[in-house]
Design an enzyme around this catalytic site. Structure first.
Site, mmCIF file in Angstrom:
data_model
loop_
_atom_site.group_PDB
_atom_site.id
_atom_site.type_symbol
_atom_site.label_atom_id
_atom_site.label_comp_id
_atom_site.label_asym_id
_atom_site.label_seq_id
_atom_site.Cartn_x
_atom_site.Cartn_y
_atom_site.Cartn_z
ATOM 1 N N CYS A 12 0.863 -1.183 0.000
ATOM 2 C CA CYS A 12 0.000 0.000 0.000
ATOM 3 C C CYS A 12 0.900 1.234 0.000
ATOM 4 O O CYS A 12 2.115 1.147 0.232
ATOM 5 C CB CYS A 12 -0.927 0.001 1.215
ATOM 6 N N HIS A 73 3.250 1.904 10.754
ATOM 7 C CA HIS A 73 2.290 1.654 11.849
ATOM 8 C C HIS A 73 2.238 2.753 12.904
ATOM 9 O O HIS A 73 1.297 2.834 13.673
ATOM 10 C CB HIS A 73 2.685 0.401 12.629
ATOM 11 N N CYS A 95 2.764 6.229 8.287
ATOM 12 C CA CYS A 95 1.773 6.464 7.234
ATOM 13 C C CYS A 95 0.953 7.712 7.579
ATOM 14 O O CYS A 95 0.458 7.843 8.697
ATOM 15 C CB CYS A 95 0.849 5.253 7.117
ATOM 16 N N HIS A 123 -2.257 -5.058 18.046
ATOM 17 C CA HIS A 123 -1.596 -4.569 16.838
ATOM 18 C C HIS A 123 -0.809 -3.290 17.154
ATOM 19 O O HIS A 123 -1.327 -2.395 17.811
ATOM 20 C CB HIS A 123 -2.642 -4.293 15.750
ATOM 21 N N GLU A 125 -0.130 -0.713 15.434
ATOM 22 C CA GLU A 125 -0.815 0.521 15.012
ATOM 23 C C GLU A 125 -1.780 0.983 16.102
ATOM 24 O O GLU A 125 -1.837 2.178 16.428
ATOM 25 C CB GLU A 125 -1.581 0.294 13.693
ATOM 26 N N THR A 163 -6.672 1.487 10.571
ATOM 27 C CA THR A 163 -6.811 1.673 9.113
ATOM 28 C C THR A 163 -7.279 0.420 8.366
ATOM 29 O O THR A 163 -7.944 0.528 7.349
ATOM 30 C CB THR A 163 -5.467 2.116 8.480
ATOM 31 N N CYS A 191 -8.624 2.833 5.926
ATOM 32 C CA CYS A 191 -7.923 3.102 4.674
ATOM 33 C C CYS A 191 -8.520 2.186 3.602
ATOM 34 O O CYS A 191 -8.740 0.995 3.847
ATOM 35 C CB CYS A 191 -6.441 2.815 4.849
ATOM 36 N N SER A 219 -1.031 -15.315 3.667
ATOM 37 C CA SER A 219 -1.524 -13.936 3.694
ATOM 38 C C SER A 219 -3.026 -13.909 3.402
ATOM 39 O O SER A 219 -3.489 -14.266 2.322
ATOM 40 C CB SER A 219 -0.754 -13.109 2.653
ATOM 41 N N ASN A 221 -5.075 -11.410 3.002
ATOM 42 C CA ASN A 221 -5.546 -10.485 1.962
ATOM 43 C C ASN A 221 -5.219 -11.005 0.566
ATOM 44 O O ASN A 221 -5.964 -10.762 -0.376
ATOM 45 C CB ASN A 221 -5.031 -9.058 2.226
#
Lengths: 280, 280
Positions: A12, A73, A95, A123, A125, A163, A191, A219, A221
């Site tokens: 990203c 993050h 970010c 996490h 973030e 996000t 996001c 993964s 995603n």
């Protein structure tokens, strides 16, 4: 033969930017001690490549007189303050979308909102976001079942989201809160890079004869990109890198689509493209 | 025989308060011209009773040197200013919950939010609310299908709701907006008098042998009380006043429940109670 690459395939915006900043720092500060706070991305190849350039993942936060790269993050506020105090050069690769969340939380704090952070409390973030809520009251909520009577008497609730949260989970949690009397200040900080990558993958899959999906087998995603492509095409191939690509499967195809998960670096994608071009 | 009356039967707090203020004004300002801006409630008996006490429904807003009662719904800002300028004594009987919405709208306006008013644009309460949005941008939205691409580019959206909106409609509209990027400041201004009346009616229906529901035949909220009672009991009687009550139907019942819609005045409810007590 035509190759159509999904524009948003791979890293990203925020991760791409952080890797770029880390490489730039490795050149600019060659010879200095250079650290990242946590791995810059969950991809061992990239982390190894940075190590070879002299950029190490910090083992603890007692870093002094060094160059410190803050990854996309974000970093907890007190750690950042310690790093600054210890005479380090700080390269801020957080970010901008994540940084916006820190600002939202600070604003909510100033206005005395009870802060709900929608996300996974383990996490990094989310830990960094929570650190900006500081002494004010806040809770990290991962799903709507965690919304209980506790929230009923709170008159001012501020909401932000990690996000990478799904819109569905965010709405479910908001809905459970919005039925209460009171005031809500909600920042939709999700996001859309994941949903854009999915949408663009579907668009490309509709135009091609086969689809190559590149990413780690574990993964989530990337798996999702594979599933979405499979709904449109029979010939979809899930590979980790060009080594896994069996050219016999695609040699008669006219149009080949390529997409990649969020942790797949550009050079891996390019490797696959090159191998296919070799067919011509 | 025992009679159990639903505590929240009849007028809501705001209407009860407005009628009381109108009666008080009729005594305090006896001999003066006294007007209400619009009928104080959609119940002809109450309006007629007030007329007999010298309180008229204003035919227009060109009232001067009089006593003016503002009903629970509120009044549009420019009309109020005109009334004040024309040397009238203003009796403010606006429901405090409605007044809170005016304040929310003024705050949203000050902070440059685009204001979404969830409600029926022809309803006097909503017209008055909208008048407080003044020159700022606002839209009155009655259902989620009215949320279109127009809202996608608006970065700051403030939301309030007409007091009588359903929670479901409010959430549907919020959800359609919350998926957009940006910031939302939402005031849940729905009044729970209707839902409390319904809940209490169900509670009473569970304890009695029959239920009497009092209200206008065309009143949607009274019909709902009838339906909810019917789900629990067979013997539910929908009447407009004691004249409609057939005592033969209830004479052998041990416990009789009584509820009433939002436009049913206390004296009508009391009339029914008295008629039943006459059975003893």
């Amino acid at each position: 033969m035509e190759i159509i690459k999904v524009e948003s395939a791979g890293f990203c915006f925020g991760v791409k930017r952080a890797v770029k900043k880390a490489i730039e720092a490795s050149e600019k500060f060659k010879g200095s001690k250079i650290y990242t706070i946590g791995p810059i991305i969950h991809n061992n190849d990239v982390v190894r490549d940075l190590e070879e350039r002299g950029v190490e993942v910090a083992k603890n936060f007692n870093i002094k007189n060094s160059v410190v790269i803050l990854r996309s993050h974000g970093v907890e506020k007190d750690i950042l303050e310690k790093l600054k105090k210890n005479n380090n050069i700080i390269i801020d690769a957080i970010c901008p979308y994540v940084k916006k969340i820190h600002k939202c939380v600070e604003e909510l704090k100033k206005e005395n909102y009870f802060i709900v952070i929608i996300g996974d409390k383990n996490h990094p973030e989310v830990k960094a976001i929570a650190s900006y809520a500081g002494e004010s009251f806040y809770k990290i909520i991962s799903n709507e079942n965690e919304i209980n009577d506790f929230f009923k008497d709170i008159k001012k609730i501020g909401i932000v989201a990690q996000t990478t949260q799904s819109v569905e989970n965010y709405l479910n949690i908001c809905n459970k809160l919005l039925v209460n009397k009171g005031e809500f200040r909600i920042f939709n900080t999700i996001c859309d890079s994941t949903s854009i990558r999915q949408k663009e993958t579907i668009e490309v899959a509709k135009q091609v004869d086969c689809m190559i999906v590149i990413g780690g087998k574990h993964s989530a995603n990337t798996k999702r990109l594979f599933e979405l492509s499979k709904e449109i095409l029979d010939n979809v191939y899930f590979i980790e890198s060009e080594k896994d690509l069996d050219l016999n499967l695609i040699k008669n195809k006219q149009k080949i689509g390529i997409t990649a998960g969020a942790s797949t670096p550009e050079n891996i994608i390019e490797g696959v493209v090159e191998k296919i071009r070799g067919l011509k």
